[in-house]
Design a protein around this motif. Structure first.
Motif, PDB file in Angstrom:
ATOM      1  N   LEU A  37      21.211  16.025 -14.896  1.00  0.00           N
ATOM      2  CA  LEU A  37      22.347  16.786 -15.424  1.00  0.00           C
ATOM      3  C   LEU A  37      23.661  16.075 -15.166  1.00  0.00           C
ATOM      4  CD1 LEU A  37      21.465  20.486 -14.561  1.00  0.00           C
ATOM      5  CD2 LEU A  37      21.906  19.556 -16.831  1.00  0.00           C
ATOM      6  N   HIS A  38      23.794  15.502 -13.997  1.00  0.00           N
ATOM      7  CA  HIS A  38      25.058  14.862 -13.655  1.00  0.00           C
ATOM      8  C   HIS A  38      25.188  13.471 -14.257  1.00  0.00           C
ATOM      9  CE1 HIS A  38      24.825  18.123 -10.683  1.00  0.00           C
ATOM     10  NE2 HIS A  38      26.144  18.077 -10.722  1.00  0.00           N
ATOM     11  N   LEU A  39      24.068  12.823 -14.483  1.00  0.00           N
ATOM     12  CA  LEU A  39      24.128  11.538 -15.181  1.00  0.00           C
ATOM     13  C   LEU A  39      24.455  11.742 -16.649  1.00  0.00           C
ATOM     14  CD1 LEU A  39      21.041   9.632 -13.728  1.00  0.00           C
ATOM     15  CD2 LEU A  39      23.437   9.076 -13.386  1.00  0.00           C
ATOM     16  N   ASN A  40      23.794  12.750 -17.249  1.00  0.00           N
ATOM     17  CA  ASN A  40      24.035  13.108 -18.653  1.00  0.00           C
ATOM     18  C   ASN A  40      23.903  11.894 -19.574  1.00  0.00           C
ATOM     19  OD1 ASN A  40      24.582  14.963 -20.715  1.00  0.00           O
ATOM     20  ND2 ASN A  40      26.768  14.489 -20.691  1.00  0.00           N
ATOM     21  N   ILE A  41      22.813  11.160 -19.421  1.00  0.00           N
ATOM     22  CA  ILE A  41      22.577   9.970 -20.238  1.00  0.00           C
ATOM     23  C   ILE A  41      22.352  10.395 -21.689  1.00  0.00           C
ATOM     24  CG2 ILE A  41      21.107   7.955 -20.597  1.00  0.00           C
ATOM     25  CD1 ILE A  41      20.368   8.151 -17.611  1.00  0.00           C
ATOM     26  N   SER A  42      23.327  10.134 -22.550  1.00  0.00           N
ATOM     27  CA  SER A  42      23.286  10.479 -23.978  1.00  0.00           C
ATOM     28  C   SER A  42      23.045  11.969 -24.210  1.00  0.00           C
ATOM     29  CB  SER A  42      22.183   9.665 -24.682  1.00  0.00           C
ATOM     30  OG  SER A  42      22.407   8.281 -24.512  1.00  0.00           O
TER      31      SER A  42
ATOM     32  N   PHE B 144      18.916  15.153 -21.576  1.00  0.00           N
ATOM     33  CA  PHE B 144      18.344  16.242 -20.785  1.00  0.00           C
ATOM     34  C   PHE B 144      18.932  17.583 -21.218  1.00  0.00           C
ATOM     35  CE2 PHE B 144      17.902  18.492 -16.509  1.00  0.00           C
ATOM     36  CZ  PHE B 144      16.574  18.791 -16.721  1.00  0.00           C
ATOM     37  N   ALA B 145      20.229  17.589 -21.532  1.00  0.00           N
ATOM     38  CA  ALA B 145      20.867  18.820 -22.014  1.00  0.00           C
ATOM     39  C   ALA B 145      20.220  19.290 -23.318  1.00  0.00           C
ATOM     40  CB  ALA B 145      22.358  18.589 -22.214  1.00  0.00           C
ATOM     41  N   LYS B 146      19.855  18.340 -24.187  1.00  0.00           N
ATOM     42  CA  LYS B 146      19.196  18.702 -25.439  1.00  0.00           C
ATOM     43  C   LYS B 146      17.818  19.318 -25.179  1.00  0.00           C
ATOM     44  CE  LYS B 146      21.521  15.090 -28.124  1.00  0.00           C
ATOM     45  NZ  LYS B 146      21.333  13.797 -28.849  1.00  0.00           N
ATOM     46  N   VAL B 147      17.111  18.761 -24.212  1.00  0.00           N
ATOM     47  CA  VAL B 147      15.803  19.312 -23.849  1.00  0.00           C
ATOM     48  C   VAL B 147      15.951  20.741 -23.335  1.00  0.00           C
ATOM     49  CG1 VAL B 147      13.876  19.101 -22.224  1.00  0.00           C
ATOM     50  CG2 VAL B 147      14.766  17.067 -23.371  1.00  0.00           C
TER      51      VAL B 147
ATOM     52  N   GLN C 100       4.121  23.856 -11.906  1.00  0.00           N
ATOM     53  CA  GLN C 100       5.202  24.782 -11.560  1.00  0.00           C
ATOM     54  C   GLN C 100       6.520  24.028 -11.403  1.00  0.00           C
ATOM     55  OE1 GLN C 100       3.712  26.754  -8.037  1.00  0.00           O
ATOM     56  NE2 GLN C 100       2.766  28.407  -9.220  1.00  0.00           N
ATOM     57  N   GLY C 101       6.477  22.846 -10.775  1.00  0.00           N
ATOM     58  CA  GLY C 101       7.693  22.049 -10.618  1.00  0.00           C
ATOM     59  C   GLY C 101       8.268  21.624 -11.952  1.00  0.00           C
ATOM     60  N   LEU C 102       7.414  21.178 -12.868  1.00  0.00           N
ATOM     61  CA  LEU C 102       7.870  20.778 -14.197  1.00  0.00           C
ATOM     62  C   LEU C 102       8.460  21.961 -14.959  1.00  0.00           C
ATOM     63  CD1 LEU C 102       5.012  18.380 -15.343  1.00  0.00           C
ATOM     64  CD2 LEU C 102       7.439  17.790 -15.151  1.00  0.00           C
ATOM     65  N   ALA C 103       7.835  23.136 -14.825  1.00  0.00           N
ATOM     66  CA  ALA C 103       8.339  24.328 -15.507  1.00  0.00           C
ATOM     67  C   ALA C 103       9.707  24.731 -14.959  1.00  0.00           C
ATOM     68  CB  ALA C 103       7.342  25.476 -15.357  1.00  0.00           C
ATOM     69  N   LEU C 104       9.864  24.724 -13.641  1.00  0.00           N
ATOM     70  CA  LEU C 104      11.157  25.058 -13.046  1.00  0.00           C
ATOM     71  C   LEU C 104      12.205  24.008 -13.385  1.00  0.00           C
ATOM     72  CD1 LEU C 104       9.922  26.255  -9.536  1.00  0.00           C
ATOM     73  CD2 LEU C 104      10.807  27.692 -11.391  1.00  0.00           C
ATOM     74  N   PHE C 105      11.774  22.769 -13.563  1.00  0.00           N
ATOM     75  CA  PHE C 105      12.641  21.666 -13.964  1.00  0.00           C
ATOM     76  C   PHE C 105      13.347  21.977 -15.290  1.00  0.00           C
ATOM     77  CE2 PHE C 105      12.824  17.552 -16.307  1.00  0.00           C
ATOM     78  CZ  PHE C 105      13.659  16.839 -15.468  1.00  0.00           C
ATOM     79  N   ILE C 106      12.714  22.802 -16.122  1.00  0.00           N
ATOM     80  CA  ILE C 106      13.312  23.240 -17.387  1.00  0.00           C
ATOM     81  C   ILE C 106      14.005  24.592 -17.227  1.00  0.00           C
ATOM     82  CG2 ILE C 106      12.840  23.922 -19.772  1.00  0.00           C
ATOM     83  CD1 ILE C 106      12.527  20.923 -19.245  1.00  0.00           C
ATOM     84  N   ILE C 107      13.320  25.551 -16.628  1.00  0.00           N
ATOM     85  CA  ILE C 107      13.780  26.946 -16.628  1.00  0.00           C
ATOM     86  C   ILE C 107      15.083  27.122 -15.847  1.00  0.00           C
ATOM     87  CG2 ILE C 107      13.221  29.277 -15.842  1.00  0.00           C
ATOM     88  CD1 ILE C 107      10.257  28.563 -16.402  1.00  0.00           C
TER      89      ILE C 107
ATOM     90  N   LYS D 259      14.604  25.936 -27.303  1.00  0.00           N
ATOM     91  CA  LYS D 259      13.934  27.190 -26.949  1.00  0.00           C
ATOM     92  C   LYS D 259      12.423  27.017 -26.855  1.00  0.00           C
ATOM     93  CE  LYS D 259      17.432  30.243 -28.963  1.00  0.00           C
ATOM     94  NZ  LYS D 259      17.682  31.304 -29.950  1.00  0.00           N
ATOM     95  N   ARG D 260      11.870  26.145 -27.678  1.00  0.00           N
ATOM     96  CA  ARG D 260      10.424  25.948 -27.660  1.00  0.00           C
ATOM     97  C   ARG D 260       9.969  25.386 -26.319  1.00  0.00           C
ATOM     98  NH1 ARG D 260      10.332  22.237 -32.880  1.00  0.00           N
ATOM     99  NH2 ARG D 260      12.125  21.491 -31.649  1.00  0.00           N
ATOM    100  N   ILE D 261      10.737  24.448 -25.800  1.00  0.00           N
ATOM    101  CA  ILE D 261      10.386  23.856 -24.503  1.00  0.00           C
ATOM    102  C   ILE D 261      10.541  24.899 -23.402  1.00  0.00           C
ATOM    103  CG2 ILE D 261      11.043  22.107 -22.810  1.00  0.00           C
ATOM    104  CD1 ILE D 261      11.821  20.292 -25.123  1.00  0.00           C
ATOM    105  N   PHE D 262      11.582  25.733 -23.504  1.00  0.00           N
ATOM    106  CA  PHE D 262      11.789  26.794 -22.516  1.00  0.00           C
ATOM    107  C   PHE D 262      10.602  27.759 -22.515  1.00  0.00           C
ATOM    108  CE2 PHE D 262      13.506  30.786 -20.905  1.00  0.00           C
ATOM    109  CZ  PHE D 262      14.252  30.374 -19.816  1.00  0.00           C
ATOM    110  N   ILE D 263      10.141  28.145 -23.681  1.00  0.00           N
ATOM    111  CA  ILE D 263       9.004  29.065 -23.797  1.00  0.00           C
ATOM    112  C   ILE D 263       7.738  28.422 -23.235  1.00  0.00           C
ATOM    113  CG2 ILE D 263       7.472  30.233 -25.444  1.00  0.00           C
ATOM    114  CD1 ILE D 263       9.970  30.657 -27.208  1.00  0.00           C
ATOM    115  N   ILE D 264       7.518  27.139 -23.528  1.00  0.00           N
ATOM    116  CA  ILE D 264       6.361  26.433 -22.988  1.00  0.00           C
ATOM    117  C   ILE D 264       6.399  26.442 -21.461  1.00  0.00           C
ATOM    118  CG2 ILE D 264       5.292  24.155 -22.753  1.00  0.00           C
ATOM    119  CD1 ILE D 264       6.113  23.631 -25.672  1.00  0.00           C
ATOM    120  N   ALA D 265       7.598  26.240 -20.896  1.00  0.00           N
ATOM    121  CA  ALA D 265       7.741  26.246 -19.439  1.00  0.00           C
ATOM    122  C   ALA D 265       7.415  27.624 -18.866  1.00  0.00           C
ATOM    123  CB  ALA D 265       9.163  25.830 -19.058  1.00  0.00           C
ATOM    124  N   LEU D 266       7.879  28.681 -19.521  1.00  0.00           N
ATOM    125  CA  LEU D 266       7.568  30.036 -19.063  1.00  0.00           C
ATOM    126  C   LEU D 266       6.069  30.305 -19.128  1.00  0.00           C
ATOM    127  CD1 LEU D 266      10.380  32.286 -20.632  1.00  0.00           C
ATOM    128  CD2 LEU D 266      10.019  31.774 -18.208  1.00  0.00           C
ATOM    129  N   VAL D 267       5.449  29.904 -20.224  1.00  0.00           N
ATOM    130  CA  VAL D 267       4.002  30.093 -20.377  1.00  0.00           C
ATOM    131  C   VAL D 267       3.253  29.318 -19.292  1.00  0.00           C
ATOM    132  CG1 VAL D 267       2.023  29.611 -21.870  1.00  0.00           C
ATOM    133  CG2 VAL D 267       4.112  30.575 -22.843  1.00  0.00           C
TER     134      VAL D 267
END
Length: 358
Positions: free
Chosen positions: A212-217, A220-223, A257-264, A227-235
């Motif tokens: 988030l702090h690097l904000n390379i292009s 990560f903010a786009k990811v 769980q770590g990958l899901a929280l990495f998004i959520i 919403k689809r990625i967020f829903i996948i993480a919740l599932v």
């Protein structure tokens, strides 16, 4: 690295509040319904996220990390409430005339309760063995700041290094299942409680903060905004709760769980789409519980152990109410008598710029 937003974020305290409620409710007898272990994993993620933000802010300002100040702040944050808890535990042992193990006291005081619990489970009381998670965090805090300082000047390599390090605990969990077998108490303690098998749960938070702090292009903010990625993480989070395969639970569960929280978690904090969730987590009640979370974590097992006779006597509802009240009394006492005075003292050891409260 770009300049970070370092204002206090109430929703993080709200998430802490949710997490400690999960742990508390699981421990009073609802562990088959409420996933207390997931609550701990969320705590780990938040810890990594905030600590990395603190280090990034300090590095941006000074191009250096003052380890003396960092560890002094951690000591003043964590140790006084821990001593308060251990004094209460001592009083409990005297009143109940329970067995006392000197080795457990040393393990609690010097942050190796997780390894003590793994090697000597019969000498670990329920009151002290919960300190396993505090031990994992403290071991991580000892190693991560020096690593941060070494790698911070090469941010892209830093990201790659963290990604590679995430695979080490997973590999150790897999090898542990081969060594100890795929089921039973030993393998569960090995994969759940030990620093070398669980530090990835903290490091996912570190990686999220760094990206988030690097904000390379803005990638990560786009990811996070997808919403689809967020829903996948919740599932994925929900799926981990229901999929009961032993090998999965002892190995891949924590990585997923770590990958899901990495998004959520970063999405809720930073993406406007999830403002309703952020507002819910910022509610006064959850924020208040979150601020008490460390004190609740330290004292709730004392309340549970002290009042267990009510449950054994068949007074289950009375037990739930009494434990909640006693935990609240102990936690609020710890917060106002110990945490707040030392928080004021801790401010003297902060760098001269505003930081997220860890």
């Amino acid at each position: 690295m770009s300049k970070s937003l370092s204002a206090y974020i109430p929703s993080i305290d709200g998430l802490r509040g949710i997490s400690i409620l999960m742990v508390f409710i699981a421990h009073i007898g609802f562990e088959r319904i409420v996933p207390g272990g997931l609550g701990v994993t969320i705590f780990f993620f938040i810890s990594g996220y905030l600590i990395t933000t603190l280090l990034i802010d300090e590095f941006i300002t000074h191009r250096d990390i003052d380890f003396k100040l960092f560890f002094t702040r951690r000591l003043l944050r964590l140790y006084p409430p821990l001593l308060f808890m251990l004094v209460l535990y001592g009083v409990y042992l005297i009143i109940t005339r329970s067995n006392f193990y000197t080795a457990e006291l040393w393990a609690s005081l010097f942050y190796y309760e997780n390894y003590h619990f793994f090697n000597q489970p019969l000498q670990s009381s329920p009151i002290c063995k919960i300190l396993w998670s505090l031990a994992v965090e403290e071991h991580f805090y000892l190693l991560f700041p020096p690593l941060f300082l070494i790698l911070a000047k090469t941010p892209k390599f830093f990201v790659s290094a963290l990604v590679m390090l995430l695979f080490i605990p997973l590999a150790l969990r897999i090898s542990g299942t081969m060594l100890y077998g795929n089921s039973g108490d030993v393998i569960e303690r090995y994969t759940y409680c030990l620093t070398h098998t669980r530090f990835d749960s903290i490091m996912y938070g570190c990686l999220a903060s760094l990206l988030l702090h690097l904000n390379i292009s803005g990638s990560f903010a786009k990811v996070l905004a997808d919403k689809r990625i967020f829903i996948i993480a919740l599932v994925a989070i929900i799926g981990c709760l229901f999929y009961r395969n032993e090998f999965f639970r002892n190995t891949l569960r924590y990585s997923i769980q770590g990958l899901a929280l990495f998004i959520i978690v970063p999405a809720i904090i930073n993406v406007k789409t999830y403002q309703p969730l952020k507002s819910f987590l910022s509610s006064a009640v959850l924020v208040w519980i979150g601020r008490l979370s460390y004190a609740i974590y330290l004292t709730h097992m004392i309340a549970i152990s002290a009042l267990s006779f009510l449950r054994e006597g068949g007074h289950t509802i009375v037990f739930y109410i009494a434990v909640t009240i006693l935990t609240a009394i102990l936690a609020v006492s710890c917060h106002y008598l110990i945490e707040k005075p030392f928080a004021r003292l801790r401010k003297r050891f902060k760098p001269s710029y505003r930081l997220v409260v860890a």
